[in-house]
Scaffold this active site. Sequence first.
Site, PDB file in Angstrom:
ATOM      1  N   GLY A 139      -5.498   0.814  -5.349  1.00  0.00           N
ATOM      2  CA  GLY A 139      -4.642   0.326  -6.430  1.00  0.00           C
ATOM      3  C   GLY A 139      -3.597   1.324  -6.889  1.00  0.00           C
ATOM      4  N   GLY A 141      -1.209   2.548  -4.938  1.00  0.00           N
ATOM      5  CA  GLY A 141       0.020   2.450  -4.157  1.00  0.00           C
ATOM      6  C   GLY A 141       0.111   3.366  -2.951  1.00  0.00           C
ATOM      7  CB  SER A 143       0.244   0.297   1.112  1.00  0.00           C
ATOM      8  OG  SER A 143       0.590  -0.294  -0.122  1.00  0.00           O
ATOM      9  CG  ASP A 186       3.023  -0.788  -5.657  1.00  0.00           C
ATOM     10  OD1 ASP A 186       3.238  -1.104  -6.836  1.00  0.00           O
ATOM     11  OD2 ASP A 186       1.904  -0.921  -5.111  1.00  0.00           O
TER      12      ASP A 186
HETATM   13  N1  LIG Z   1      -2.968   8.338   4.174  1.00  0.00           N
HETATM   14  C1  LIG Z   1      -2.866   7.198   4.862  1.00  0.00           C
HETATM   15  N2  LIG Z   1      -2.889   7.222   6.212  1.00  0.00           N
HETATM   16  C2  LIG Z   1      -2.758   6.084   6.908  1.00  0.00           C
HETATM   17  N3  LIG Z   1      -2.648   4.852   6.384  1.00  0.00           N
HETATM   18  C3  LIG Z   1      -2.633   4.758   5.051  1.00  0.00           C
HETATM   19  C4  LIG Z   1      -2.752   5.909   4.222  1.00  0.00           C
HETATM   20  N4  LIG Z   1      -2.696   5.507   2.945  1.00  0.00           N
HETATM   21  C5  LIG Z   1      -2.567   4.162   2.976  1.00  0.00           C
HETATM   22  N5  LIG Z   1      -2.527   3.696   4.224  1.00  0.00           N
HETATM   23  C6  LIG Z   1      -2.379   2.272   4.631  1.00  0.00           C
HETATM   24  O1  LIG Z   1      -2.253   1.491   3.446  1.00  0.00           O
HETATM   25  C7  LIG Z   1      -3.334   0.535   3.339  1.00  0.00           C
HETATM   26  C8  LIG Z   1      -3.813   0.409   1.905  1.00  0.00           C
HETATM   27  O2  LIG Z   1      -2.877  -0.359   1.208  1.00  0.00           O
HETATM   28  P1  LIG Z   1      -3.262  -1.298   0.023  1.00  0.00           P
HETATM   29  O3  LIG Z   1      -4.339  -2.246   0.408  1.00  0.00           O
HETATM   30  O4  LIG Z   1      -1.988  -1.862  -0.468  1.00  0.00           O
HETATM   31  O5  LIG Z   1      -3.890  -0.313  -1.072  1.00  0.00           O
HETATM   32  P2  LIG Z   1      -3.167   0.746  -2.011  1.00  0.00           P
HETATM   33  O6  LIG Z   1      -1.698   0.636  -1.793  1.00  0.00           O
HETATM   34  O7  LIG Z   1      -3.555   0.345  -3.387  1.00  0.00           O
HETATM   35  O8  LIG Z   1      -3.735   2.074  -1.677  1.00  0.00           O
HETATM   36  C9  LIG Z   1      -4.408   1.071   4.248  1.00  0.00           C
HETATM   37  O9  LIG Z   1      -5.146  -0.008   4.766  1.00  0.00           O
HETATM   38  C10 LIG Z   1      -3.620   1.776   5.343  1.00  0.00           C
HETATM   39  O10 LIG Z   1      -3.228   0.849   6.317  1.00  0.00           O
HETATM   40  C1  LIG Z   2      -0.877  -6.671  -6.764  1.00  0.00           C
HETATM   41  C2  LIG Z   2       0.469  -5.972  -6.729  1.00  0.00           C
HETATM   42  O1  LIG Z   2       1.192  -6.326  -7.918  1.00  0.00           O
HETATM   43  C3  LIG Z   2       0.300  -4.443  -6.758  1.00  0.00           C
HETATM   44  C4  LIG Z   2      -0.487  -3.900  -5.603  1.00  0.00           C
HETATM   45  O2  LIG Z   2      -0.673  -2.505  -5.724  1.00  0.00           O
HETATM   46  P1  LIG Z   2      -1.715  -1.758  -4.804  1.00  0.00           P
HETATM   47  O3  LIG Z   2      -1.328  -1.981  -3.355  1.00  0.00           O
HETATM   48  O4  LIG Z   2      -3.073  -2.298  -5.097  1.00  0.00           O
HETATM   49  O5  LIG Z   2      -1.598  -0.310  -5.175  1.00  0.00           O
HETATM   50  C5  LIG Z   2       1.239  -6.432  -5.518  1.00  0.00           C
HETATM   51  C6  LIG Z   2       2.723  -6.079  -5.540  1.00  0.00           C
HETATM   52  O6  LIG Z   2       3.299  -5.928  -6.631  1.00  0.00           O
HETATM   53  O7  LIG Z   2       3.307  -6.032  -4.459  1.00  0.00           O
HETATM   54 MG   LIG Z   3      -0.532  -1.120  -1.726  1.00  0.00          MG
END
Ligand SMILES: Nc1ncnc2c1ncn2[C@@H]1O[C@H](COP(=O)(O)OP(=O)(O)O)[C@@H](O)[C@H]1O
Ligand SMILES: C[C@@](O)(CCOP(=O)(O)O)CC(=O)O
Ligand SMILES: [Mg+2]
Length: 403
Positions: A139, A141, A143, A186
């Site tokens: 959560g 960010g 990604s 994000d």
């Molecule tokens: N340090 C990293 N190395 C490789 N891939 C990453 C890394 N950090 C994030 N990712 C990619 O981003 C995805 C997570 O994104 P998401 O589900 O949006 O969660 P969040 O953005 O909240 O961390 C992972 O499944 C992976 O594919």
């Molecule tokens: C759920 C959402 O509002 C935020 C997602 O953030 P995260 O990948 O969980 O860090 C999706 C978006 O704004 O693209």
């Molecule tokens: Mg994300």
Amino acid sequence: MQPPFLTSAPAKVILFGEHSAVYGKHAIAASIHSLRTYLYVTPTADNAITLNFPDIKLYYTWESNSLSKIPSPSASIEINDTIDQQVAEQIQNLIKESNIVDPLHANAAFCFLYLYKCLIPNTSSLKFTMVSTSPIGAGLGSSAAVSVALSYAMLQLANQQTNKDLINKWAFVGEKCIHGNPSGVDNLVSTHGGAILYKKGTEAKLLDLSNNPLEILLTYTKVPRSTKTLVSNVRQLYEIYPDIITPVLDSMDSIACKASHILTQNEPDFQSIASLVDINQGLLQSLGVSHETIAKICLLSEQLHIGPTKLTGAGGGGCTLTLIQDSTNVQKFKETLTDTYGFDTIETQLGGDGCLLVPNDDLNGDVIKQLDKLFEESESNKVNKDIIDSLLLPGPNQKLPWK
Ligand SMILES: Nc1ncnc2c1ncn2[C@@H]1O[C@H](COP(=O)(O)OP(=O)(O)O)[C@@H](O)[C@H]1O
Ligand SMILES: C[C@@](O)(CCOP(=O)(O)O)CC(=O)O
Ligand SMILES: [Mg+2]
């Protein structure tokens, strides 16, 4: 630009408006300077492209001829944020043939390969090593930080005149590869840093929170979840009950707008912010994106009279934020979260730098040796955050000339 060089991008926290932002409603988000993703691009002699993503244990090398078989998206260097479905399909086939099956790996590989085919399709003999000091899939960010760091690096490799708007636009394409239908909040906040009031399709408003620092505590439940799945669950609910879900999303919009107004006053009314945190959490729960661990943190922060808690990011586990209205019991709160529930607490300042670069010209032999050592170590062991920070963290005591 020639390798080696480094890029970096920060994590973020959404204060208000997660999920509703996807539907064009307002959201407030801020970067988290000290939780960053770092990308080290180095030359190789193998006419191949190597991914070295130790945080998620993804290591893969593609010979350049297996990549050149895939056509480049028609978007190419001209930004087009619609994913080219034919190219996407061929990349997904290559990912399957490469036996990359874990969704964490497949999403990261897809994001990398799609941006590669758009921005530097004729490039090879490169290794991309990525390490992050923020929790992944939590959560905050990660990604978006990955997408920003990759876009920045690839635009440098393509010798493009990089400006932050272009980095952000390509990072949005990267986010699309990872979660399908992102709002764009994000990648924007990770690119530019600071704090913003965001609404898809309009210019973001910068929020100066420096005079009114919000005291918040983040808690990482360690419950893994995928933004892609949670966003698509909300979409299903919206499609089944549009007349019920639309007012929920509209309420979230009003919350973000009201909060932005309050937070930019000289003397913000934190009691109203607290009420808004509480209401926003209730609305997110009604969308089905809360979790039993999140409910426990909400209850505990209320019982200990700390202040209200809400999930942040996509929910379903991941992280929460607690507004600290009264710090008397904060120590007890933190101890219970870590010792009783096994969560991690993260103290952090909001805002700070967005994406940064250490160009090739500014890396001398000595620094390259230190970087090679750190990134090589990361291949076999998860490198401790303090060690990464001590060499890579930008800021007043930085060891590298970030710009
Ligand atoms: N340090 C990293 N190395 C490789 N891939 C990453 C890394 N950090 C994030 N990712 C990619 O981003 C995805 C997570 O994104 P998401 O589900 O949006 O969660 P969040 O953005 O909240 O961390 C992972 O499944 C992976 O594919
Ligand atoms: C759920 C959402 O509002 C935020 C997602 O953030 P995260 O990948 O969980 O860090 C999706 C978006 O704004 O693209
Ligand atoms: Mg994300």
